[in-house]
Design an enzyme around this catalytic site. Structure first.
Site, PDB file in Angstrom:
ATOM      1  N   CYS A  93     -16.152   1.515   1.129  1.00 45.45           N
ATOM      2  CA  CYS A  93     -14.966   0.686   1.391  1.00 45.45           C
ATOM      3  C   CYS A  93     -14.521   0.767   2.849  1.00 45.45           C
ATOM      4  O   CYS A  93     -13.824  -0.130   3.317  1.00 45.45           O
ATOM      5  CB  CYS A  93     -13.837   1.078   0.449  1.00 45.45           C
ATOM      6  SG  CYS A  93     -13.258   2.775   0.645  1.00 45.45           S
ATOM      7  N   HIS A 123      -7.515   1.040  -6.168  1.00 51.66           N
ATOM      8  CA  HIS A 123      -7.621   0.148  -5.005  1.00 51.66           C
ATOM      9  C   HIS A 123      -8.324  -1.132  -5.493  1.00 51.66           C
ATOM     10  O   HIS A 123      -9.478  -1.387  -5.158  1.00 51.66           O
ATOM     11  CB  HIS A 123      -8.424   0.854  -3.911  1.00 51.66           C
ATOM     12  CG  HIS A 123      -8.364   0.206  -2.561  1.00 51.66           C
ATOM     13  ND1 HIS A 123      -7.561  -0.881  -2.284  1.00 51.66           N
ATOM     14  CD2 HIS A 123      -9.030   0.497  -1.402  1.00 51.66           C
ATOM     15  CE1 HIS A 123      -7.735  -1.223  -1.020  1.00 51.66           C
ATOM     16  NE2 HIS A 123      -8.614  -0.414  -0.464  1.00 51.66           N
ATOM     17  N   GLN A 156     -10.148  -3.841  -3.218  1.00 48.02           N
ATOM     18  CA  GLN A 156     -11.421  -3.388  -2.665  1.00 48.02           C
ATOM     19  C   GLN A 156     -12.547  -3.566  -3.673  1.00 48.02           C
ATOM     20  O   GLN A 156     -13.651  -3.995  -3.320  1.00 48.02           O
ATOM     21  CB  GLN A 156     -11.313  -1.906  -2.255  1.00 48.02           C
ATOM     22  CG  GLN A 156     -12.577  -1.364  -1.643  1.00 48.02           C
ATOM     23  CD  GLN A 156     -12.911  -2.011  -0.303  1.00 48.02           C
ATOM     24  OE1 GLN A 156     -12.086  -2.023   0.591  1.00 48.02           O
ATOM     25  NE2 GLN A 156     -14.117  -2.557  -0.169  1.00 48.02           N
ATOM     26  N   ARG A 192     -13.263  -8.716   1.518  1.00 46.03           N
ATOM     27  CA  ARG A 192     -11.843  -8.455   1.246  1.00 46.03           C
ATOM     28  C   ARG A 192     -11.031  -9.726   1.477  1.00 46.03           C
ATOM     29  O   ARG A 192     -10.142 -10.066   0.702  1.00 46.03           O
ATOM     30  CB  ARG A 192     -11.312  -7.335   2.166  1.00 46.03           C
ATOM     31  CG  ARG A 192     -11.868  -5.961   1.885  1.00 46.03           C
ATOM     32  CD  ARG A 192     -11.361  -5.407   0.572  1.00 46.03           C
ATOM     33  NE  ARG A 192      -9.915  -5.318   0.507  1.00 46.03           N
ATOM     34  CZ  ARG A 192      -9.187  -4.313   1.004  1.00 46.03           C
ATOM     35  NH1 ARG A 192      -9.773  -3.291   1.586  1.00 46.03           N
ATOM     36  NH2 ARG A 192      -7.865  -4.297   0.883  1.00 46.03           N
ATOM     37  N   ARG A 212       0.888  -1.180   0.000  1.00 43.79           N
ATOM     38  CA  ARG A 212       0.000   0.000   0.000  1.00 43.79           C
ATOM     39  C   ARG A 212       0.910   1.208   0.000  1.00 43.79           C
ATOM     40  O   ARG A 212       1.730   1.384   0.903  1.00 43.79           O
ATOM     41  CB  ARG A 212      -0.892  -0.005   1.237  1.00 43.79           C
ATOM     42  CG  ARG A 212      -1.522   1.349   1.503  1.00 43.79           C
ATOM     43  CD  ARG A 212      -2.612   1.296   2.522  1.00 43.79           C
ATOM     44  NE  ARG A 212      -3.786   0.607   1.993  1.00 43.79           N
ATOM     45  CZ  ARG A 212      -4.988   0.625   2.565  1.00 43.79           C
ATOM     46  NH1 ARG A 212      -5.169   1.283   3.697  1.00 43.79           N
ATOM     47  NH2 ARG A 212      -5.991  -0.019   2.030  1.00 43.79           N
ATOM     48  N   ASP A 272     -17.214   7.228  -0.821  1.00 48.51           N
ATOM     49  CA  ASP A 272     -15.953   7.098  -0.090  1.00 48.51           C
ATOM     50  C   ASP A 272     -15.666   8.444   0.564  1.00 48.51           C
ATOM     51  O   ASP A 272     -16.323   9.451   0.260  1.00 48.51           O
ATOM     52  CB  ASP A 272     -14.835   6.705  -1.082  1.00 48.51           C
ATOM     53  CG  ASP A 272     -13.513   6.355  -0.413  1.00 48.51           C
ATOM     54  OD1 ASP A 272     -13.476   6.200   0.822  1.00 48.51           O
ATOM     55  OD2 ASP A 272     -12.494   6.245  -1.133  1.00 48.51           O
TER      56      ASP A 272
HETATM   57  N1  NVA Z   1      -9.921   6.616  -0.946  1.00 51.09           N
HETATM   58  C1  NVA Z   1      -9.498   6.169   0.344  1.00 51.09           C
HETATM   59  C2  NVA Z   1      -9.717   4.695   0.486  1.00 51.09           C
HETATM   60  C3  NVA Z   1      -9.329   4.113   1.815  1.00 51.09           C
HETATM   61  C4  NVA Z   1      -9.497   2.633   1.891  1.00 51.09           C
HETATM   62  C5  NVA Z   1      -8.034   6.517   0.562  1.00 51.09           C
HETATM   63  O1  NVA Z   1      -7.249   6.378  -0.394  1.00 51.09           O
HETATM   64  O2  NVA Z   1      -7.681   6.953   1.656  1.00 51.09           O
HETATM   65  N1   CP Z   2     -11.025  -0.338   2.758  1.00 55.83           N
HETATM   66  C1   CP Z   2      -9.739  -0.386   3.156  1.00 55.83           C
HETATM   67  O1   CP Z   2      -8.820  -0.588   2.350  1.00 55.83           O
HETATM   68  O2   CP Z   2      -9.561  -0.246   4.490  1.00 55.83           O
HETATM   69  P1   CP Z   2      -8.178  -0.060   5.276  1.00 55.83           P
HETATM   70  O3   CP Z   2      -7.654   1.285   4.916  1.00 55.83           O
HETATM   71  O4   CP Z   2      -8.539  -0.201   6.712  1.00 55.83           O
HETATM   72  O5   CP Z   2      -7.232  -1.149   4.816  1.00 55.83           O
END
Ligand code: NVA
Ligand code: CP
Length: 303
Positions: free
Chosen positions: A257, A127, A130, A285, A100, A217
């Site tokens: 998500c 992502h 997800q 997930r 990530r 989101d």
């Molecule tokens: N769009 C959000 C998703 C988190 C799972 C982010 O990138 O922070």
């Molecule tokens: N939805 C998601 O990716 O959650 P986290 O940021 O907790 O991993």
């Protein structure tokens, strides 16, 4: 089959369908093999995570393998060791890398230099894990996505981009309602629009009209925290609330998500209400990522 899973289109449509079958067998506990026995997944987190971290770690264990959590505070990558060197070294120890991170180019660089599979646990661009979970949830509750309309309300962020990629491969209708200046990635949109009905509109009501799935989101993603106040203004008309949900199909489901900000992008009565499927979505997930790992690291065929 692809070595890595960086974006949804890395899998063909046929492979994606097989992947969902495998994930569904995992979800319903028909699949009990341990294709990762003796194998290790390195998990690099340059951003925070609850779901991604726990579901990958638990999923690896359930498939018979071992997962290593690597944070930038502990590994040399956080002190500037090149991504390419990290990729080459980790490839000598582990059987797969989940990462990530921020820039999507970083994961492309990692995948280029890693000889083991690289899995995208979120970048600023997409992502994909997800969206696999979201699609499994749609299949679980609506029987499939064929002929369905998905509405995306809010930021044209990594989640919106991933929905676009999914429409490109699977061909459902997708309406994205976002304010000016917060559109999804042009290159992904243009590619998807060649094969699927994908639109960007301004009015959330228009996007939600007749939708089977309503999805939103946070307004400020990880790395954008300092823009929170500006974004609260820009997205003020983009809250998914009960009146908006009423415009969707009567049996429409709500997805998010997570983590969610109740009172911002979604009201509590919607996310905690009868149309919400967010807890199944979070659970899924685990199942989809196990399917991805079984395929990329464990020799499960998607043919
Ligand atoms: N769009 C959000 C998703 C988190 C799972 C982010 O990138 O922070
Ligand atoms: N939805 C998601 O990716 O959650 P986290 O940021 O907790 O991993």
């Amino acid at each position: 089959m692809t070595k890595d899973f960086l974006q949804i289109p890395d899998f063909t449509t046929a492979e994606l369908l097989k992947l969902f079958d495998l994930a569904e067998r995992m979800r319903t506990r028909q699949y009990t093999h341990t294709p990762l026995a003796g194998k290790t997944l390195a998990m690099i987190f340059m951003k925070s995570s609850t779901r991604t971290r726990v579901s990958f770690e638990v999923g690896t264990y359930q498939l018979g393998g071992h997962a290593l959590f690597l944070s930038p505070r502990d590994v040399q990558l956080g002190r500037g060791e090149p991504i390419a060197d990290t990729a080459r070294v980790l490839s000598r120890y582990v059987d797969g890398i989940m990462i990530r991170t921020f820039a999507h180019q970083d994961i492309e660089e990692l995948a280029k230099y890693a000889s083991v599979p690289v899995i995208n646990g979120l970048t600023d661009l997409v992502h994909p894990c997800q969206i696999l979970a979201d699609l499994l949830t749609v299949k679980q509750h609506l029987g499939g996505w064929e002929g369905k309309k998905v509405a995306w309300i809010g930021d044209g962020n990594n989640m919106a981009n991933s929905w676009i990629n999914a429409a490109y491969r699977l061909g459902f209708d997708l309406d994205i309602a976002c304010p000016e200046g917060y559109e999804p990635a042009d290159h992904l949109l243009e590619r998807a629009q060649k094969v699927a009905k994908v639109r960007v509109v301004r009015d959330p009501a228009e996007a939600v009209e007749g939708a089977h799935v309503v999805n939103t989101d946070v307004w400020a993603s990880m790395g954008q925290e300092e823009e929170q106040k500006i974004r609260e203004k820009a997205f003020a008309k983009y809250t998914v609330n009960a009146p908006l949900m009423k415009r969707a199909k009567g049996d429409a489901i709500f997805l998010h998500c997570l983590p969610a900000h109740r009172g911002e992008e979604v009201t509590a009565d919607v996310i905690d209400g009868p149309q919400s499927r967010v807890w199944d979505e979070a659970e899924n997930r685990l199942h989809v990522q196990k399917a991805v790992m079984a395929a990329l690291m464990g020799g499960e065929s998607l043919a």
